[in-house]
Design a protein around this motif. Sequence first.
Motif, PDB file in Angstrom:
ATOM      1  N   GLU A 126     -30.432  23.698  25.863  1.00  0.00           N
ATOM      2  CA  GLU A 126     -29.320  24.556  26.228  1.00  0.00           C
ATOM      3  C   GLU A 126     -29.737  25.788  27.012  1.00  0.00           C
ATOM      4  N   LYS A 127     -30.896  26.342  26.755  1.00  0.00           N
ATOM      5  CA  LYS A 127     -31.325  27.565  27.418  1.00  0.00           C
ATOM      6  C   LYS A 127     -31.936  27.235  28.773  1.00  0.00           C
ATOM      7  N   SER A 128     -31.770  28.140  29.713  1.00  0.00           N
ATOM      8  CA  SER A 128     -32.212  27.906  31.083  1.00  0.00           C
ATOM      9  C   SER A 128     -33.683  27.540  31.181  1.00  0.00           C
TER      10      SER A 128
END
Length: 105
Positions: free
Chosen positions: A7-9
Amino acid sequence: EDGSRPEKSLDMLRYAYENAKGANTTLVVVATDAVIGKSEAKRLADSAHAGVARAIRPSHTTVDGDTSFVLSTCTSKALDPLLLTAAVQDVVSQAIVNGAKACNP
């Protein structure tokens, strides 16, 4: 692979680099009949890239070849450049989403 998506970049970039090197190039062709010149075509290509970034995460990484091309028949009249660039962003983004849905019903 357990099928989960990060989910995190930074996790997404790491995932893309490790699992999809060179496998996720997106080619975009924007075709119009509006009268546009070379500078307008470049602006529309830049707008197409914004549409790619809306629909694909991560996009424009060092391991893909995302690119866009613009062409025109110039058989219609000139359109407001602001409206045209906004429309290109929306249409490209939606086309990518539609294509992904069609491949994964």
